[in-house]
Design an enzyme around this catalytic site. Sequence first.
Site, PDB file in Angstrom:
ATOM      1  CE1 TYR A 156     -31.872  11.185 -14.831  1.00  0.00           C
ATOM      2  CE2 TYR A 156     -29.721  10.449 -15.628  1.00  0.00           C
ATOM      3  CZ  TYR A 156     -31.018  10.877 -15.876  1.00  0.00           C
ATOM      4  OH  TYR A 156     -31.465  10.998 -17.171  1.00  0.00           O
ATOM      5  CG  ASP A 251     -27.666   2.809 -12.116  1.00  0.00           C
ATOM      6  OD1 ASP A 251     -26.829   2.450 -12.965  1.00  0.00           O
ATOM      7  OD2 ASP A 251     -28.451   3.764 -12.284  1.00  0.00           O
ATOM      8  CE  LYS A 283     -23.049   7.807 -17.252  1.00  0.00           C
ATOM      9  NZ  LYS A 283     -23.244   9.107 -17.816  1.00  0.00           N
TER      10      LYS A 283
HETATM   11  C1  LIG Z   1     -26.070   5.969 -12.534  1.00  0.00           C
HETATM   12  C2  LIG Z   1     -26.759   6.217 -13.842  1.00  0.00           C
HETATM   13  N1  LIG Z   1     -27.755   5.413 -14.229  1.00  0.00           N
HETATM   14  C3  LIG Z   1     -28.402   5.578 -15.392  1.00  0.00           C
HETATM   15  C4  LIG Z   1     -28.055   6.614 -16.240  1.00  0.00           C
HETATM   16  C5  LIG Z   1     -28.782   6.797 -17.525  1.00  0.00           C
HETATM   17  O1  LIG Z   1     -27.942   6.479 -18.596  1.00  0.00           O
HETATM   18  P1  LIG Z   1     -28.244   7.065 -20.066  1.00  0.00           P
HETATM   19  O2  LIG Z   1     -27.950   8.523 -20.005  1.00  0.00           O
HETATM   20  O3  LIG Z   1     -27.318   6.286 -20.943  1.00  0.00           O
HETATM   21  O4  LIG Z   1     -29.679   6.771 -20.356  1.00  0.00           O
HETATM   22  C6  LIG Z   1     -27.020   7.489 -15.878  1.00  0.00           C
HETATM   23  C7  LIG Z   1     -26.643   8.605 -16.744  1.00  0.00           C
HETATM   24  O5  LIG Z   1     -25.882   9.470 -16.408  1.00  0.00           O
HETATM   25  C8  LIG Z   1     -26.360   7.272 -14.653  1.00  0.00           C
HETATM   26  O6  LIG Z   1     -25.351   8.070 -14.253  1.00  0.00           O
END
Ligand SMILES: Cc1ncc(COP(=O)(O)O)c(C=O)c1O
Length: 451
Positions: A156, A251, A283
């Site tokens: 995700y 990511d 985060k």
């Molecule tokens: C690996 C990863 N990328 C992107 C995101 C998206 O981040 P946000 O919820 O701050 O938009 C998340 C959210 O949990 C994530 O775990």
Amino acid sequence: MLSDNDAVPYDPPGSVPASEALFARAKAVTPGGVNSPVRAFNAVGGTPRFIRSAQGAWLTDVDGNDYVDLICSWGPMLLGHAHPEVLAAVSAAVARGTSYGTPTEPEVELAEELVHRAPVEEVRFVSSGTEATMSAIRLARGFTGRDVVIKFAGCYHGHVDALLASAGSGLATFAVPGTPGVPASSTELTVVLPYNDRDAVSKAFAEYGDRIACLITEASPGNMGVVPPLPGFNAFLAEICATNGALFISDEVMTGFRASAQGHWGLDGKVEGWTPDLVTFGKVMGGGFPAAAFGGRAEIMRRLSPEGPVYQAGTLAGNPIATTAGLATLRLATDDVYAHISAAAETVKGAIAEAFGAAGLPHVIQNAGTMFSVFLTDEPVTDFEGAKRTDEQAYAALFHSMLDQGVYLPPSAYEAWFLSSAHDERAVQQIIDALPAAARAAAAASEGEKK
Ligand SMILES: Cc1ncc(COP(=O)(O)O)c(C=O)c1O
């Protein structure tokens, strides 16, 4: 003056619990009563707890119940809640005003910190992980002049249209929208592959090699539960991208400054075995505020506006409060912090194995650094198909038993469990004490399904 504890009055005994009353009000004005779906408890049933305050490893709900927090705001709270030094830095920053829409010193300092610690030469701040991955993909497309994006099933990357995609009908075919509202045109340049599957990746590059702008992967997936890369998989991805002139986007929104500190890239910025072209952060780097970033080699980053032609912007990007909180958090994130969290995670994992074993509950515990999760299956989990073998009903029973005993697990079987440096002996003991009964409840639910 009211203290935080006085802010929400307790309901007298016998009245509707405050969480239930708030949930009813919330549902009248917000879809599902929540602002992010997993919070609604749909996967486990019941009423989400509305949290009034948090301190260290503990959450307190509006009914006055305390819980050991194993969500940690889905990752950001590496140091636990309301860390005094982070709060002091934030309070001082707030007193100077909350947003100016001009460059500020904290954003330069935080950018320097990221560049120092992570394998990136320049960074650009945004306000959410979703924006970070969306912008990184736009930059990759702008830099390469190509359109196709590869992602993995079960990873995700936020709710970016092109990434809310499901695999098409065959291997290495273009994806279909993963949700209503995403037009087919948004996913028709996305290829979704099974995680940890080198053959599938090789086939996709053989098929579309000179059209692939980038491959994006979670550095160690945490969004299908924790499914670490098989040895050498990230290095293989980096290499095949380089060979084919595509960019490798790691990511690290979830893993960054959490799992990454223990192996994906070192605290001192050393890369172990593979180098991403672009990295996304979120985060932990926002210290509990809405801050995220993407970064990479200067040669790529300089294609961004205003230096280059690829447009990207944000009203609150680099916000001084968020960057101050992130900076304070990262400066406190020393080796000791990671050592403490790792030790706590090992203790909890050991207690899970013992309790689940005693209850005869099949389980696989997987971790990436301090992030871990539990699959209620006895088969190894290396991809999304494997993750889906987890027993969701048994997890719901586990979740509710833990909640009743004062432990707040993720309300979904497919999420990572997070600890913080504030998880001390008392908090860890409360988790350990709750596990045997919860494991028995889960085993009973699992048996019930089979009947
Ligand atoms: C690996 C990863 N990328 C992107 C995101 C998206 O981040 P946000 O919820 O701050 O938009 C998340 C959210 O949990 C994530 O775990």
